[in-house]
Design an enzyme around this catalytic site. Structure first.
Site, PDB file in Angstrom:
ATOM      1  CD  GLU A  37       8.690   4.350  -0.863  1.00 32.75           C
ATOM      2  OE1 GLU A  37       8.307   4.781  -1.964  1.00 32.75           O
ATOM      3  OE2 GLU A  37       7.855   3.788  -0.148  1.00 32.75           O
ATOM      4  CG  HIS A  60       6.953   2.355  -4.074  1.00 28.67           C
ATOM      5  ND1 HIS A  60       6.491   3.455  -3.304  1.00 28.67           N
ATOM      6  CD2 HIS A  60       5.909   2.051  -4.751  1.00 28.67           C
ATOM      7  CE1 HIS A  60       5.462   3.690  -3.745  1.00 28.67           C
ATOM      8  NE2 HIS A  60       4.897   2.812  -4.574  1.00 28.67           N
ATOM      9  CB  VAL A  61       9.619  -2.404  -7.956  1.00 34.07           C
ATOM     10  CG1 VAL A  61      10.782  -1.416  -7.966  1.00 34.07           C
ATOM     11  CG2 VAL A  61       9.871  -3.683  -6.999  1.00 34.07           C
ATOM     12  CG  ASP A 118       6.706  -2.597  -3.798  1.00 30.79           C
ATOM     13  OD1 ASP A 118       8.202  -2.618  -4.085  1.00 30.79           O
ATOM     14  OD2 ASP A 118       6.020  -1.969  -4.635  1.00 30.79           O
ATOM     15  CB  ALA A 165      -0.852   0.063   1.145  1.00 25.54           C
ATOM     16  NE  ARG A 166       1.373   5.550  -2.137  1.00 29.90           N
ATOM     17  CZ  ARG A 166       0.819   4.856  -3.358  1.00 29.90           C
ATOM     18  NH1 ARG A 166       1.238   3.519  -3.243  1.00 29.90           N
ATOM     19  NH2 ARG A 166       0.645   5.517  -4.313  1.00 29.90           N
TER      20      ARG A 166
END
Length: 301
Positions: free
Chosen positions: A245, A264-265, A240, A216-217
């Site tokens: 970040e 984050h891919v 991820d 998600a985030r």
């Protein structure tokens, strides 16, 4: 009507462009023409300062994102300008990441990858998602795609969403469902309701040995609380996204055996433009025809 898109490759993927619509490419830097005449802007993922750009676009009617999430843009988009996400464009790729990360963690492939680097041959038994129970927190299009993949692997799936529907509970059901889940997947948008959702109390309700998967985030999970649980060996995580970040190089999570981390891919696969720009073309045709736009963000969704 003037439209700015973020990629030259997107032109050929828009489909029929109505008469009178001018398409220009703006990736950042020098403007291709006067921004005051732009009606719809398709910004790149990483690019120009939104505050400055919006100030130069007094005639802007809509922003069409290439991402599904909209939360980073909400504070910047001027009042009266529609903010539209690219819902559906990254559904299958992100669901694929969730399944891959889950299997890699449950089967111990992250550990084997480290041992391969050290040229070690150490067979061992692992877990399996066949016969396991997965709780998907966020049963939108991506969550449902994740559910299909898990179910095809013999996993029992429970689902949570904003609004209850047959087979889908709400956040109020978390205390009951968390202790039953072997895998908990976070795939909710970031909103005031979901920020910090996976806090210390949430994590404490998860069963010993369970896996938290966050696609998600980063702010949906409490990084400090999660780090403590993984460091203790009670929980594992596959992430991820992180908060902050990028994750700082000296952060403890990097070195924990129970943590699998990717940068984050989830949606970063080939065919990006082909997935995103047809929806942009549809929005252009809607705007030119005076029709309601699709996927307009409301209350952070």
């Amino acid at each position: 009507m003037k439209i700015w898109i973020a990629h030259e490759a997107g032109r050929a993927l828009l489909g029929p462009v109505p008469d009178g619509v001018e398409i220009e490419v703006y990736e950042g830097g020098e403007y291709p023409s006067d921004p005051a005449g732009v009606d719809l802007w398709v910004p790149p993922f990483l690019g120009p300062d939104p505050a400055r750009t919006f100030k130069d676009m007094p005639g802007l009617k809509a922003v069409q994102l290439l991402s599904a999430g909209v939360e980073q843009w909400i504070p910047h988009v001027p009042h009266g300008v529609a903010l539209c996400g690219n819902r559906g464009a990254h559904t299958e790729a992100t669901a694929e990441w969730v399944l891959t990360a889950t299997l890699a963690s449950v089967r111990g492939f992250d550990r084997y990858a480290r041992e391969q680097t050290a040229r070690e041959w150490t067979p061992r038994r692992s877990g399996t998602i066949s016969g396991a129970t997965a709780l998907i927190v966020g049963a939108g299009s991506i969550g449902e795609a994740v559910a299909r993949r898990f179910e095809a692997s013999g996993t029992t799936v429970r689902k949570i969403a904003r609004t209850a529907r047959p087979g889908v509970g709400t956040l109020a059901d978390l205390p009951e469902l968390l202790p039953e889940a072997d895998v908990v997947v976070l795939i909710v948008p970031l909103t005031p309701e979901t920020e910090g959702l996976a806090d210390a109390a949430f994590l404490a309700r998860m069963k010993d040995g369970a896996l938290l998967v966050n696609a998600a985030r980063g702010k949906v999970a409490d990084t400090d609380a999660l780090t403590a649980e993984v460091a203790s060996g009670r929980l594992r995580c596959a992430l991820d996204v992180t908060e902050p970040e990028p994750l700082p190089a000296d952060h403890e999570l990097w070195g924990l055996e129970g943590a699998l981390i990717t940068p984050h891919v989830g949606g970063a696969v080939e065919g990006f433009a082909e997935r995103c720009y047809p929806q942009v073309g549809e929005q252009i045709r809607r705007l030119a025809a005076g029709e309601p736009l699709a996927n307009v963000a409301v209350n952070g969704y």
